[in-house]
Design a protein around this motif. Sequence first.
Motif, short mmCIF file in Angstrom:
data_model
loop_
_atom_site.label_atom_id
_atom_site.label_comp_id
_atom_site.label_asym_id
_atom_site.label_seq_id
_atom_site.Cartn_x
_atom_site.Cartn_y
_atom_site.Cartn_z
N ALA A 293 0.84 -1.20 0.00
CA ALA A 293 0.00 0.00 0.00
C ALA A 293 0.88 1.25 0.00
O ALA A 293 0.62 2.21 -0.74
CB ALA A 293 -0.94 -0.01 1.21
N ALA B 121 -1.55 3.63 -1.91
CA ALA B 121 -2.95 3.20 -1.78
C ALA B 121 -3.44 3.44 -0.35
O ALA B 121 -2.65 3.49 0.59
CB ALA B 121 -3.07 1.72 -2.13
N ASN C 188 -4.67 2.26 2.98
CA ASN C 188 -4.38 0.98 3.62
C ASN C 188 -5.58 0.50 4.44
O ASN C 188 -5.73 0.85 5.60
CB ASN C 188 -3.13 1.14 4.51
CG ASN C 188 -2.70 -0.18 5.13
OD1 ASN C 188 -3.36 -1.22 4.96
ND2 ASN C 188 -1.60 -0.14 5.86
N THR D 59 -4.90 -2.74 -4.86
CA THR D 59 -3.87 -1.87 -4.30
C THR D 59 -3.21 -1.02 -5.39
O THR D 59 -3.07 0.20 -5.24
CB THR D 59 -2.80 -2.73 -3.59
OG1 THR D 59 -3.47 -3.57 -2.65
CG2 THR D 59 -1.79 -1.85 -2.86
N ALA E 107 -6.01 -0.89 -0.45
CA ALA E 107 -5.34 -2.17 -0.16
C ALA E 107 -6.14 -3.01 0.83
O ALA E 107 -6.44 -2.54 1.93
CB ALA E 107 -3.95 -1.91 0.41
#
Length: 391
Positions: free
Chosen positions: A26, A31, A33, A344, A350
Amino acid sequence: MLQRSVVAGRTAVFTESVIREMTRLAMEHGAINLAQGFPDFPAPEFVKRAAIAAIEADLNQYAITWGSPRLRRAIAEKTARHYGLSYDPETEITVTCGATEAMMASLLALVEPGDEVVVFEPFYENYVPDAAMSGAVPVFVPLRPPEYTFDPAELRSAFSRRTKAVIVNTPNNPCGRVFTRAELDVIASLCHEFDCLAVTDEIYEHIVFDGRRHVPLASLPGMRERTVAISGISKTFSVTGWRIGYVLAPAHLSAAIRKVHDFLTVGAPAPLQEAAAVAIEEADARGYYRELEAMYAANRDLLVEGLRAAGFRCHSPEGAYYVMADFSPLAFEGDDVAFARFLTEKVGVAPVPGSSFYRHGEFGRTSVRFTFSKSRATLEEAVGRLRRAFA
Ligand code: GLN
């Protein structure tokens, strides 16, 4: 060049944490998380102040190995107040470096190599390495979706003369199940019949929804003497990095657990134990637990509704802060690991692949786990990305 194999066999039967690997992925891709279960919002002010005050008062050296007296007293009082269970802080309570160490120290202290340990599946990923390192042989019993209940006959057939303990995690990570009193009765009666221990992971005890109440297995008739109850402040007070957990167990079990704990870690961080004591002492009067529950219930609804709107199939969790989401309606070509990677890297959210919570990975092949231990803004952004990607 070293000529012989030097890596111990016990490390071969498990892999690195998939949850933490997803956190790394992530971060690499920027991304959101929703993989690792930790809050992205501040810890309560009164708890942080207490930690700062403890350091300023120079509580910086080792605490007593079993845990600071004040913290053990606070845990004893809270456990009596909430659950009507009395534990002697002098001999029956041990403070550890998180619930993770509590579980490992308990199994090392109580399980002989070759003993069997019953584990419900899906399970929190730690239990398999914990079993491997203590020499225990895990025996799995499915919690079947969508409700994640177990079949009492199937559970019974997992028990035998070789069973030393059953691991009971309620509220459950990853599926959000909160066992009913009737289910706990079934587990308790098997512990009596097969004369074995229960090791309970109650780290989400204060995150239960819709008027449910967490019932500790130790509070059932005859169970206190055969239960090793594990909890901690990480999830309740949003301080997962402080590493303050604890184990409640009858004195003769606690004595063995304390020896292992002493030589594993000596003790948990001293100033943070003082702050943990303040957190537990003051939480009830501040109405803290009710607020926590309401906040997480709203987060759950936001995420579950968002996932459904994006096309996932998911059962609304009864407790803890995770949801298992079935992505088969999305017609993605690939398994859970590929899907988690795709989400992700391409969608910017993610999750954890579902198979990491199963011994037989195929059961998790069409699901991923998302956490809702994040601020509303984070969850809204994540849900928006998912809807734009799939809906
Ligand atoms: N218990 C948390 C989870 O399941 C954190 C896991 C970990 O990193 N120890 O996500």
